[in-house]
Design a protein around this motif. Structure first.
Motif, PDB file in Angstrom:
ATOM      1  N   ARG A 167       0.860  -1.182   0.000  1.00 58.67           N
ATOM      2  CA  ARG A 167       0.000   0.000   0.000  1.00 58.67           C
ATOM      3  C   ARG A 167       0.898   1.235   0.000  1.00 58.67           C
ATOM      4  N   VAL A 168       0.719   2.085  -0.996  1.00 55.42           N
ATOM      5  CA  VAL A 168       1.619   3.215  -1.206  1.00 55.42           C
ATOM      6  C   VAL A 168       0.865   4.526  -1.062  1.00 55.42           C
ATOM      7  N   SER A 169       1.443   5.447  -0.295  1.00 59.41           N
ATOM      8  CA  SER A 169       0.878   6.788  -0.121  1.00 59.41           C
ATOM      9  C   SER A 169       1.978   7.724   0.325  1.00 59.41           C
ATOM     10  N   GLU A 170       1.843   8.989  -0.030  1.00 58.90           N
ATOM     11  CA  GLU A 170       2.812   9.985   0.431  1.00 58.90           C
ATOM     12  C   GLU A 170       2.766  10.151   1.948  1.00 58.90           C
ATOM     13  N   ASN A 171       1.678   9.679   2.572  1.00 65.65           N
ATOM     14  CA  ASN A 171       1.518   9.826   4.018  1.00 65.65           C
ATOM     15  C   ASN A 171       1.998   8.620   4.805  1.00 65.65           C
ATOM     16  N   PHE A 172       2.484   7.580   4.129  1.00 67.25           N
ATOM     17  CA  PHE A 172       2.846   6.356   4.819  1.00 67.25           C
ATOM     18  C   PHE A 172       4.319   6.325   5.219  1.00 67.25           C
ATOM     19  N   VAL A 173       4.569   5.624   6.328  1.00 65.71           N
ATOM     20  CA  VAL A 173       5.917   5.319   6.799  1.00 65.71           C
ATOM     21  C   VAL A 173       6.143   3.827   6.600  1.00 65.71           C
ATOM     22  N   LEU A 174       7.344   3.444   6.171  1.00 66.10           N
ATOM     23  CA  LEU A 174       7.627   2.053   5.850  1.00 66.10           C
ATOM     24  C   LEU A 174       7.400   1.138   7.050  1.00 66.10           C
ATOM     25  N   GLU A 175       6.467   0.177   6.877  1.00 64.63           N
ATOM     26  CA  GLU A 175       6.157  -0.742   7.966  1.00 64.63           C
ATOM     27  C   GLU A 175       5.212  -1.825   7.468  1.00 64.63           C
ATOM     28  N   MET A 176       5.499  -3.055   7.855  1.00 66.83           N
ATOM     29  CA  MET A 176       4.600  -4.169   7.565  1.00 66.83           C
ATOM     30  C   MET A 176       3.704  -4.411   8.764  1.00 66.83           C
ATOM     31  N   HIS A 177       2.424  -4.642   8.515  1.00 68.73           N
ATOM     32  CA  HIS A 177       1.469  -4.907   9.584  1.00 68.73           C
ATOM     33  C   HIS A 177       0.970  -6.346   9.496  1.00 68.73           C
ATOM     34  N   ILE A 178       1.106  -7.069  10.597  1.00 66.48           N
ATOM     35  CA  ILE A 178       0.557  -8.423  10.720  1.00 66.48           C
ATOM     36  C   ILE A 178      -0.278  -8.477  11.987  1.00 66.48           C
ATOM     37  N   ASP A 179      -1.159  -9.484  12.085  1.00 68.63           N
ATOM     38  CA  ASP A 179      -1.976  -9.576  13.290  1.00 68.63           C
ATOM     39  C   ASP A 179      -1.304 -10.471  14.326  1.00 68.63           C
ATOM     40  N   THR A 180      -1.949 -10.632  15.457  1.00 70.89           N
ATOM     41  CA  THR A 180      -1.329 -11.349  16.574  1.00 70.89           C
ATOM     42  C   THR A 180      -1.147 -12.841  16.280  1.00 70.89           C
ATOM     43  N   ASP A 181      -2.063 -13.437  15.532  1.00 70.93           N
ATOM     44  CA  ASP A 181      -1.890 -14.852  15.157  1.00 70.93           C
ATOM     45  C   ASP A 181      -0.650 -15.029  14.291  1.00 70.93           C
ATOM     46  N   GLU A 182      -0.477 -14.162  13.317  1.00 76.10           N
ATOM     47  CA  GLU A 182       0.683 -14.240  12.431  1.00 76.10           C
ATOM     48  C   GLU A 182       1.974 -14.004  13.200  1.00 76.10           C
ATOM     49  N   ALA A 183       1.945 -13.040  14.116  1.00 75.46           N
ATOM     50  CA  ALA A 183       3.133 -12.750  14.922  1.00 75.46           C
ATOM     51  C   ALA A 183       3.501 -13.929  15.809  1.00 75.46           C
ATOM     52  N   ASN A 184       2.504 -14.570  16.408  1.00 78.80           N
ATOM     53  CA  ASN A 184       2.776 -15.724  17.266  1.00 78.80           C
ATOM     54  C   ASN A 184       3.329 -16.900  16.471  1.00 78.80           C
TER      55      ASN A 184
END
Length: 200
Positions: A167-184
């Motif tokens: 997801r690309v936007s001039e307002n975004f900062v580089l970061e991947m988002h995953i949920d708690t199941d994926e993180a665990n």
């Protein structure tokens, strides 16, 4: 499907774990918290303009409920609740895996606040893993908004996340988002970074 690393040596992406939360429309917020109430910022989030509030709600499904679900700001045009697959089992619901904002035919859910109860016909989703990027980041990685990539995470339980949406936007900062199941599943702790993968 073939998987390979990008040629650019600097392909590390910070990973953030997104716990269950709720984005409310202004109308729904006032139904749950009262007409005179305002969003009360607790702390800023990593993406510019986004913040966690002090306000909490309860979400309820056919089989159970989950209390203390954090409300995020600012207001959205439509109310959206994001949970994990584990949460969905507890609630007895079947939300689709979707990108933020894709709410058509998503799952119903009941929201309970201090001053009201809302039965939402749709709005409940499991967030698809995604990467926020600025235009500069996208140019550097040679990807575009909507592209699907992979991310390699090397921990004590290494894993490849596939079907990760850019997801690309001039307002975004580089970061991947995953949920708690994926993180665990990957034993992701704080300050973990992943490496971008090409899916060819």
């Amino acid at each position: 499907m073939n998987i390979c690393h990008y040629d650019d040596g600097n392909t590390e992406i910070p990973i953030a774990v997104s716990a269950r939360h709720c984005h409310l429309s202004e109308k729904d917020f006032h139904r749950l918290f009262g007409e005179g109430c305002k969003l009360e910022k607790w702390k800023d989030l990593s993406q510019p303009g986004q913040y966690a509030t002090h306000q909490l709600i309860t979400i309820k499904g056919p089989n159970g409920k989950i209390e203390n679900v954090r409300v995020l700001g600012p207001f959205r045009n439509e109310t959206q609740i994001e949970i994990s697959q584990t949460d969905s089992i507890k609630l007895g619901v079947s939300p689709p895996i979707r990108l933020s904002g894709e709410l058509e035919d998503s799952a119903p859910i009941t929201l309970i606040g201090p001053t009201g109860v809302l039965h939402k016909r749709q709005g409940l989703i499991i967030a698809q893993a995604h990467i926020h990027m600025s235009f500069e980041d996208a140019h550097r990685f040679q990807v575009s908004d909507g592209d699907v990539v992979g991310v390699e995470v090397v921990t004590c339980r290494p894993i490849h996340f596939l079907n990760v949406v850019v997801r690309v936007s001039e307002n975004f900062v580089l970061e991947m988002h995953i949920d708690t199941d994926e993180a665990n599943a990957a034993s992701v702790a704080s300050n973990i970074k992943g490496k971008l993968l090409k899916l060819v």
